[in-house]
Design a protein around this motif. Sequence first.
Motif, mmCIF file in Angstrom:
data_model
loop_
_atom_site.group_PDB
_atom_site.id
_atom_site.type_symbol
_atom_site.label_atom_id
_atom_site.label_comp_id
_atom_site.label_asym_id
_atom_site.label_seq_id
_atom_site.Cartn_x
_atom_site.Cartn_y
_atom_site.Cartn_z
ATOM 1 N N ALA A 396 0.826 -1.219 0.000
ATOM 2 C CA ALA A 396 0.000 0.000 0.000
ATOM 3 C C ALA A 396 0.852 1.257 0.000
ATOM 4 N N PHE A 397 1.909 1.218 0.811
ATOM 5 C CA PHE A 397 2.732 2.418 0.945
ATOM 6 C C PHE A 397 3.684 2.629 -0.198
ATOM 7 N N ALA A 398 3.724 1.675 -1.013
ATOM 8 C CA ALA A 398 4.707 1.776 -2.086
ATOM 9 C C ALA A 398 4.367 2.947 -2.986
ATOM 10 N N PRO A 399 5.328 3.758 -3.290
ATOM 11 C CA PRO A 399 5.044 4.870 -4.209
ATOM 12 C C PRO A 399 4.767 4.336 -5.597
ATOM 13 N N THR A 400 3.889 5.059 -6.256
ATOM 14 C CA THR A 400 3.482 4.574 -7.576
ATOM 15 C C THR A 400 4.655 4.636 -8.521
ATOM 16 N N THR A 401 4.707 3.635 -9.250
ATOM 17 C CA THR A 401 5.790 3.606 -10.217
ATOM 18 C C THR A 401 5.392 4.430 -11.433
ATOM 19 N N PHE A 402 6.331 4.605 -12.244
ATOM 20 C CA PHE A 402 6.100 5.339 -13.479
ATOM 21 C C PHE A 402 5.021 4.662 -14.307
ATOM 22 N N SER A 403 5.074 3.390 -14.311
ATOM 23 C CA SER A 403 4.087 2.654 -15.096
ATOM 24 C C SER A 403 2.686 2.843 -14.524
ATOM 25 N N ASP A 404 2.611 2.915 -13.206
ATOM 26 C CA ASP A 404 1.292 3.121 -12.608
ATOM 27 C C ASP A 404 0.709 4.445 -13.052
ATOM 28 N N GLU A 405 1.542 5.476 -13.036
ATOM 29 C CA GLU A 405 1.041 6.785 -13.443
ATOM 30 C C GLU A 405 0.636 6.776 -14.901
ATOM 31 N N LEU A 406 1.442 6.143 -15.667
ATOM 32 C CA LEU A 406 1.097 6.033 -17.080
ATOM 33 C C LEU A 406 -0.234 5.331 -17.262
ATOM 34 N N LYS A 407 -0.421 4.334 -16.449
ATOM 35 C CA LYS A 407 -1.677 3.595 -16.551
ATOM 36 C C LYS A 407 -2.862 4.489 -16.246
ATOM 37 N N LYS A 408 -2.668 5.250 -15.203
ATOM 38 C CA LYS A 408 -3.769 6.144 -14.822
ATOM 39 C C LYS A 408 -4.102 7.109 -15.938
ATOM 40 N N ILE A 412 -7.649 7.400 -18.095
ATOM 41 C CA ILE A 412 -8.465 8.627 -18.188
ATOM 42 C C ILE A 412 -8.711 8.993 -19.643
ATOM 43 N N LEU A 413 -7.675 8.962 -20.407
ATOM 44 C CA LEU A 413 -7.803 9.306 -21.824
ATOM 45 C C LEU A 413 -8.802 8.397 -22.516
ATOM 46 N N PHE A 414 -8.733 7.177 -22.147
ATOM 47 C CA PHE A 414 -9.614 6.223 -22.798
ATOM 48 C C PHE A 414 -11.078 6.479 -22.433
ATOM 49 N N LYS A 415 -11.296 6.822 -21.181
ATOM 50 C CA LYS A 415 -12.677 7.108 -20.769
ATOM 51 C C LYS A 415 -13.247 8.281 -21.554
ATOM 52 N N LYS A 432 -24.378 7.814 -19.002
ATOM 53 C CA LYS A 432 -23.287 8.783 -19.002
ATOM 54 C C LYS A 432 -22.251 8.364 -17.985
ATOM 55 N N PRO A 433 -21.043 8.409 -18.384
ATOM 56 C CA PRO A 433 -20.025 8.026 -17.400
ATOM 57 C C PRO A 433 -19.903 9.098 -16.333
ATOM 58 N N VAL A 434 -19.740 8.632 -15.124
ATOM 59 C CA VAL A 434 -19.626 9.568 -14.003
ATOM 60 C C VAL A 434 -18.151 9.880 -13.803
ATOM 61 N N ILE A 435 -17.793 11.043 -14.208
ATOM 62 C CA ILE A 435 -16.398 11.465 -14.012
ATOM 63 C C ILE A 435 -16.397 12.411 -12.822
ATOM 64 N N GLU A 436 -15.923 11.915 -11.730
ATOM 65 C CA GLU A 436 -15.947 12.754 -10.517
ATOM 66 C C GLU A 436 -14.737 13.664 -10.500
ATOM 67 N N GLU A 437 -14.930 14.792 -11.105
ATOM 68 C CA GLU A 437 -13.846 15.771 -11.054
ATOM 69 C C GLU A 437 -14.469 17.166 -11.105
ATOM 70 N N MET A 438 -13.770 18.127 -10.558
ATOM 71 C CA MET A 438 -14.281 19.506 -10.520
ATOM 72 C C MET A 438 -14.124 20.142 -11.879
ATOM 73 N N SER A 439 -15.240 20.554 -12.387
ATOM 74 C CA SER A 439 -15.146 21.227 -13.680
ATOM 75 C C SER A 439 -15.938 22.541 -13.618
ATOM 76 N N ILE A 440 -15.351 23.514 -14.216
ATOM 77 C CA ILE A 440 -15.997 24.843 -14.178
ATOM 78 C C ILE A 440 -17.036 24.901 -15.280
ATOM 79 N N GLN A 441 -18.261 25.162 -14.857
ATOM 80 C CA GLN A 441 -19.325 25.276 -15.842
ATOM 81 C C GLN A 441 -19.704 26.752 -16.002
ATOM 82 N N THR A 442 -19.533 27.185 -17.171
ATOM 83 C CA THR A 442 -19.856 28.605 -17.431
ATOM 84 C C THR A 442 -21.332 28.746 -17.785
ATOM 85 N N ASN A 443 -21.852 29.848 -17.398
ATOM 86 C CA ASN A 443 -23.273 30.079 -17.661
ATOM 87 C C ASN A 443 -23.446 30.675 -19.045
ATOM 88 N N VAL A 444 -23.052 29.847 -19.970
ATOM 89 C CA VAL A 444 -23.105 30.331 -21.353
ATOM 90 C C VAL A 444 -24.509 30.079 -21.877
#
Lengths: 539, 214
Positions: A396-408, A412-415, A432-444
């Motif tokens: 668990a404590f192991a820092p993510t390897t480069f490959s792990d980050e790449l995977k992430k 995301i790109l694939f989603k 609709k896929p639920v992407i839980e991230e903060m996104s700024i929605q403009t009142n356009v």
Amino acid sequence: MSIAKASGFEALEKLMSTEPPVFLAPSSISEVARTASRYLFEKLKPFNPKSPFDQLLVDGFDAEQIWQQIDLQCQPLLSSLRQDVKRFAQNPKEIRKLGNLALKVSHEDDDVDEMDMDDDELEATESEGDEEEEGDEEEEEEDDVEEDEEEKSGDHEGIEDKFFKIKELEEFLEEGEAEEYGLDYKNKKGVAKRKKQNLRDDDDDEEDEDEEEDDDEFGAFAGGDDEEADKLGKARYDDFFGGKKKETKMKLKDLSEDDEAELENQGDVKLSTHEKDRIKLQSKIEQMEKANLDPKHWTMQGEITAAKRPKNSALEVDLDFEHNTRPAPVITEEVTASLEDLIKSRIIEARFDDVQRAPSMPTKAKREAKEMDDSKSKKGLAEVYEDEYVRQANPAFAPTTFSDELKKEASILFKRLCLKLDSLSHFHFTPKPVIEEMSIQTNVPAIAMEEVAPVAVSDAAMLAPEEIFSGKGDIKDESELTQEERKRRRAKKKRKFKAESAKDPVKKARDDTTENPKTGIFLCSYMTFRLLRVFEIRK
Amino acid sequence: MAESTQMEVETAAQTVTLPAKPTFKPLKAHEMSDGKVQFRKISVPPNRYSPLKKAWLDIYTPIYDQMKVDIRMNLKARKVELKTRADTPDISNLQKAADFVHAFMLGFDIPDAISLLRMDELYVESFEIKDVKTLKGEHLSRAIGRLSGKGGKTKFAIENSTKTRIVIADTRIHILGAFSNIKVARSSLCSLIMGSPAGKVYSKLRSVSARLNE
């Protein structure tokens, strides 16, 4: 007659002395021959009562005619002689009687007989000299043989005559065989002897004095077991390689007694069944003993190398050994037909025995293959080992390897890509896929969005009214307000301001007095004015 | 027979509980050497003199603080001297410190050499190119070039895949790492010296390192 006799005798002697080939040449000897034959004719006359001629008429007669005369006289003589011989063969005592009683006569008879024999021989030679006569002679001989054969018929009525009887034939044959194979019967010794002698007499072959000796020997052989040694001593070349009769005798003498016994059996019909069986058994025993003594056949000898057995002998023998492999199947039409039926049925069923790949064992997930890094590693060796240890100990404590980050990042790109692709189909099947991230929605305004975004986006404003303004009551514009409402608002404002200014009035007061006295005085006056005004309003 | 039975009876009777085995604390370095101080002296090659000066504090701190070993630089003799203290916990600390300093002198970086202090199983192996194959002149230069690769990428590739550190000092080669890793690195270096192309060495490394890292 006596003169004729003497001259005849001389003539006869002369003839005898001459060489046989001379007879063939005509002329010189003919006169001599005639006289001799006449002499002989006269001699024979007393024996033949029935002879038509008193004298042999020779002068001016042809050879044929002379011969006819001789023949006429001699024919009955010959037959009577034969009968006498047979009689003597069956009753040997009569010969002795004859011999003892009339020795002279017998002598004379013997001479006559001999002369007769010679006569016959001469006649025979004469006939041979005259080539025409040969055929007759041979025919006669053949006739004689046939007569003999006919005389010996027994059972066969069709063949049998008064002349020919099979039984007699058989007896004759047995006698011949007995003579040939040298029988040792003591019972039949004498008979055999006499039989042989008679046989000799019967035979008309050209036989010389040698035959007499041989017969004596022959008789001696037949005589007894005791004399075998002597017999062997007396054995001559002719016994082994002489006439055809004698060869076989010697060879057969070498054989074992069993063969003799067998031949004895052949010769003798009167053995009982028990004896026959015994003899058969004995022969079998002999055979088996012989087989046992002989070296065994190579197949029975145990271990045999190729050198010890004949060439290619193993091919002829049926060798039995265990085959480790199944014998190849014999392909017949039935086999092929059955196979084809099987194939057809399988095709119809679509049940092919395809080789299925064996499922690989459930192994651990392949450890991510580290890409070969060409650059200098940023971590020190200690850190490398440290990371490895931590990964092992505390995953668990192991820092993510480069490959792990790449995977992430990749995930995301694939989603995002998937979302875009699904929208092409109006999200008909995919939520609709639920992407839980903060996104700024403009009142356009919505129209602008519609133009850019796909159709699926709603035509309402991006932000809901609550998100824009959350308030209560009746909201009025400044132009819509009445006087009272304006006043009310102003009052509210003032109250607010005062509340705020009450918090830090001290600061403001300090600042004013120290820095600018003038302004301070002005402010105080103003303040009093204002206060008065406030109180007035309040009233 | 009678005697043996008697003996057996005696031994059986004498099974008395023996006193517990005494447990002693491990000896400290000082106690082991009966209070004497142990020294290590590591000479400094001239090319490492200035790097030593730069990295002196990085060397000094871990040795003095964590290893509890006295360290000083003898400028005159150009040697680094190590000495045990009273509170040095383990005699091996001195040796580890000495190895650490020696590794630095060979040419290894501090973070790499520090691993010697932290782990027991790491060793340094050195060999020369001429041990593998006698090369002269240009061949030798080419061999050295082959070993390092362009910008050192071959060397780094070997280092990264086998978890070792390599120092190529002219004709000498030093490898720092665990024993099995050293073997792999050495074999790949030797094959490079012998003349095999880098690609071949990479492929071999890939397979071997995968097995090593399992």
